[in-house]
Write a protein that holds these residues in place. Structure first.
Motif, PDB file in Angstrom:
ATOM      1  N   TYR A 102       5.632   0.142  -4.000  1.00 37.76           N
ATOM      2  CA  TYR A 102       5.222   0.926  -2.717  1.00 37.76           C
ATOM      3  C   TYR A 102       4.497   2.214  -3.113  1.00 37.76           C
ATOM      4  O   TYR A 102       3.737   2.952  -2.162  1.00 37.76           O
ATOM      5  CB  TYR A 102       5.859   0.838  -1.591  1.00 37.76           C
ATOM      6  CG  TYR A 102       6.589  -0.411  -1.134  1.00 37.76           C
ATOM      7  CD1 TYR A 102       5.825  -1.075  -0.224  1.00 37.76           C
ATOM      8  CD2 TYR A 102       7.869  -0.798  -1.484  1.00 37.76           C
ATOM      9  CE1 TYR A 102       6.603  -2.304   0.577  1.00 37.76           C
ATOM     10  CE2 TYR A 102       8.173  -2.029  -1.106  1.00 37.76           C
ATOM     11  CZ  TYR A 102       7.604  -2.812  -0.157  1.00 37.76           C
ATOM     12  OH  TYR A 102       8.076  -3.816   0.460  1.00 37.76           O
ATOM     13  N   ASP A 152       2.220   3.739  -4.579  1.00 36.59           N
ATOM     14  CA  ASP A 152       0.805   4.357  -4.716  1.00 36.59           C
ATOM     15  C   ASP A 152       0.115   3.845  -3.528  1.00 36.59           C
ATOM     16  O   ASP A 152      -1.068   4.277  -3.320  1.00 36.59           O
ATOM     17  CB  ASP A 152       0.198   3.619  -5.931  1.00 36.59           C
ATOM     18  CG  ASP A 152       0.049   2.158  -5.893  1.00 36.59           C
ATOM     19  OD1 ASP A 152       0.731   1.340  -4.906  1.00 36.59           O
ATOM     20  OD2 ASP A 152      -0.679   1.396  -6.695  1.00 36.59           O
ATOM     21  N   LYS A 153       0.767   3.460  -2.229  1.00 40.48           N
ATOM     22  CA  LYS A 153       0.192   2.982  -1.211  1.00 40.48           C
ATOM     23  C   LYS A 153      -0.073   4.015  -0.170  1.00 40.48           C
ATOM     24  O   LYS A 153       0.843   5.089  -0.317  1.00 40.48           O
ATOM     25  CB  LYS A 153       1.047   1.984  -0.326  1.00 40.48           C
ATOM     26  CG  LYS A 153       1.279   0.550  -1.365  1.00 40.48           C
ATOM     27  CD  LYS A 153       0.345  -0.316  -1.574  1.00 40.48           C
ATOM     28  CE  LYS A 153       0.559  -1.561  -2.224  1.00 40.48           C
ATOM     29  NZ  LYS A 153       0.689  -1.645  -3.510  1.00 40.48           N
ATOM     30  N   ASP A 154      -1.074   3.952   0.490  1.00 38.41           N
ATOM     31  CA  ASP A 154      -1.369   5.119   1.563  1.00 38.41           C
ATOM     32  C   ASP A 154      -0.323   5.055   2.535  1.00 38.41           C
ATOM     33  O   ASP A 154      -0.022   4.028   3.071  1.00 38.41           O
ATOM     34  CB  ASP A 154      -2.792   4.691   2.033  1.00 38.41           C
ATOM     35  CG  ASP A 154      -3.332   5.452   3.346  1.00 38.41           C
ATOM     36  OD1 ASP A 154      -3.155   5.328   4.390  1.00 38.41           O
ATOM     37  OD2 ASP A 154      -3.740   6.832   2.805  1.00 38.41           O
ATOM     38  N   PRO A 155      -0.048   6.377   3.212  1.00 34.80           N
ATOM     39  CA  PRO A 155       1.008   6.272   4.344  1.00 34.80           C
ATOM     40  C   PRO A 155       0.535   5.353   5.578  1.00 34.80           C
ATOM     41  O   PRO A 155       1.730   4.557   5.923  1.00 34.80           O
ATOM     42  CB  PRO A 155       0.998   7.848   4.891  1.00 34.80           C
ATOM     43  CG  PRO A 155       0.286   8.387   3.610  1.00 34.80           C
ATOM     44  CD  PRO A 155      -0.681   7.724   2.780  1.00 34.80           C
ATOM     45  N   GLN A 156      -0.576   5.431   5.763  1.00 34.83           N
ATOM     46  CA  GLN A 156      -1.399   4.407   7.148  1.00 34.83           C
ATOM     47  C   GLN A 156      -0.913   3.067   6.432  1.00 34.83           C
ATOM     48  O   GLN A 156      -0.252   2.120   7.399  1.00 34.83           O
ATOM     49  CB  GLN A 156      -2.570   4.855   7.493  1.00 34.83           C
ATOM     50  CG  GLN A 156      -2.789   4.152   8.835  1.00 34.83           C
ATOM     51  CD  GLN A 156      -1.829   4.641   9.932  1.00 34.83           C
ATOM     52  OE1 GLN A 156      -1.643   5.750  10.260  1.00 34.83           O
ATOM     53  NE2 GLN A 156      -1.131   3.530  10.594  1.00 34.83           N
ATOM     54  N   TRP A 157      -1.114   2.800   5.482  1.00 35.05           N
ATOM     55  CA  TRP A 157      -1.002   1.267   5.012  1.00 35.05           C
ATOM     56  C   TRP A 157       0.601   0.768   5.150  1.00 35.05           C
ATOM     57  O   TRP A 157       0.854  -0.214   5.528  1.00 35.05           O
ATOM     58  CB  TRP A 157      -1.430   1.077   3.434  1.00 35.05           C
ATOM     59  CG  TRP A 157      -1.464  -0.337   3.119  1.00 35.05           C
ATOM     60  CD1 TRP A 157      -2.476  -1.243   3.061  1.00 35.05           C
ATOM     61  CD2 TRP A 157      -0.204  -1.072   2.317  1.00 35.05           C
ATOM     62  NE1 TRP A 157      -2.416  -2.379   2.480  1.00 35.05           N
ATOM     63  CE2 TRP A 157      -0.856  -2.352   2.071  1.00 35.05           C
ATOM     64  CE3 TRP A 157       0.691  -0.435   2.323  1.00 35.05           C
ATOM     65  CZ2 TRP A 157      -0.023  -3.258   1.507  1.00 35.05           C
ATOM     66  CZ3 TRP A 157       1.567  -1.503   1.396  1.00 35.05           C
ATOM     67  CH2 TRP A 157       1.244  -2.983   1.248  1.00 35.05           C
ATOM     68  N   MET A 173       3.927  14.531  -0.993  1.00 30.71           N
ATOM     69  CA  MET A 173       3.604  13.485  -0.103  1.00 30.71           C
ATOM     70  C   MET A 173       3.666  13.729   1.498  1.00 30.71           C
ATOM     71  O   MET A 173       4.128  14.981   1.752  1.00 30.71           O
ATOM     72  CB  MET A 173       4.235  12.079  -0.297  1.00 30.71           C
ATOM     73  CG  MET A 173       5.600  12.012  -0.083  1.00 30.71           C
ATOM     74  SD  MET A 173       6.424  10.651  -0.345  1.00 30.71           S
ATOM     75  CE  MET A 173       6.187  10.679  -2.249  1.00 30.71           C
ATOM     76  N   SER A 174       3.036  13.097   2.058  1.00 30.10           N
ATOM     77  CA  SER A 174       3.012  13.145   3.596  1.00 30.10           C
ATOM     78  C   SER A 174       4.532  12.820   4.076  1.00 30.10           C
ATOM     79  O   SER A 174       5.258  12.001   3.332  1.00 30.10           O
ATOM     80  CB  SER A 174       2.073  12.510   4.307  1.00 30.10           C
ATOM     81  OG  SER A 174       2.396  11.118   4.318  1.00 30.10           O
ATOM     82  N   ARG A 205       3.526  17.661   5.067  1.00 31.68           N
ATOM     83  CA  ARG A 205       3.639  17.445   3.483  1.00 31.68           C
ATOM     84  C   ARG A 205       5.014  17.945   3.224  1.00 31.68           C
ATOM     85  O   ARG A 205       5.294  18.963   3.608  1.00 31.68           O
ATOM     86  CB  ARG A 205       2.533  18.059   2.403  1.00 31.68           C
ATOM     87  CG  ARG A 205       1.271  17.539   2.765  1.00 31.68           C
ATOM     88  CD  ARG A 205       0.386  17.613   1.621  1.00 31.68           C
ATOM     89  NE  ARG A 205       0.632  16.831   0.399  1.00 31.68           N
ATOM     90  CZ  ARG A 205       0.163  15.680   0.363  1.00 31.68           C
ATOM     91  NH1 ARG A 205      -0.154  14.769   1.229  1.00 31.68           N
ATOM     92  NH2 ARG A 205       0.627  15.274  -0.833  1.00 31.68           N
ATOM     93  N   LYS A 234       4.759   9.084   4.750  1.00 31.04           N
ATOM     94  CA  LYS A 234       4.854   8.278   3.544  1.00 31.04           C
ATOM     95  C   LYS A 234       6.173   8.273   3.047  1.00 31.04           C
ATOM     96  O   LYS A 234       7.092   7.418   2.624  1.00 31.04           O
ATOM     97  CB  LYS A 234       4.048   8.562   2.671  1.00 31.04           C
ATOM     98  CG  LYS A 234       4.047   7.683   1.196  1.00 31.04           C
ATOM     99  CD  LYS A 234       3.102   7.971   0.236  1.00 31.04           C
ATOM    100  CE  LYS A 234       3.051   7.065  -1.092  1.00 31.04           C
ATOM    101  NZ  LYS A 234       2.037   7.091  -1.745  1.00 31.04           N
TER     102      LYS A 234
END
Length: 144
Positions: free
Chosen positions: A97, A99-104, A18-19, A68, A22
């Motif tokens: 949390y 499955d959420k996008d890093p920016q979200w 992942m990033s 990453r 995140k």
């Protein structure tokens, strides 16, 4: 008590690559919710209110320069020594949390009181190492 690297590695083992952003947010939410549910911290390292959201500086230093992060990246972590209630807290956070996008996730932290309180005197986008206190986390998240 676990350390931030134990928690980070556990998250990576569960979700995979992942990033770095995140990972930082998932570590933050693991601390916040574990603290709320069990009334003691998951790890002792301090969380700071950086411009892009909560960050554990020690973790950042370990992954600095990497967009990453991957399982096995944090040598010496002791994920097998997490207590069952610690792993359960992290698993619950990942279920909500993960499955959420890093920016979200970053945007969400910006709307929440602990990060906002820590940055009350810092202009938007400016650097800050102000701590997000355990007290502000437990007060906010226990009210949800």
């Amino acid at each position: 008590m676990a350390n931030v690297f134990d928690v980070a590695e556990y998250i990576l083992q569960r979700l995979g690559d992942m990033s770095a952003m995140k990972l930082q947010k998932l570590v933050y939410y693991s601390q916040a919710w574990h603290l709320t549910w069990h009334e003691h911290p998951l790890f002792s390292e301090q969380i700071e209110a950086w411009a892009n959201g909560p960050v554990v500086k020690e973790l950042y230093t370990a992954h600095r320069g990497n967009f990453r992060v991957t399982p096995g990246q944090f040598a010496g972590s002791r994920t097998g020594e997490l207590q069952p209630h610690e792993a359960e807290s992290i698993d619950k956070v990942l279920a909500f949390y993960g499955d959420k996008d890093p920016q979200w996730l970053s945007n969400l932290t910006h709307m929440e009181e602990p990060w906002r309180l820590a940055r009350h005197d810092v202009p938007d986008g400016e650097r800050s190492s102000n701590p997000i206190t355990l007290e502000s986390m437990i007060e906010y998240y226990s009210s949800l």
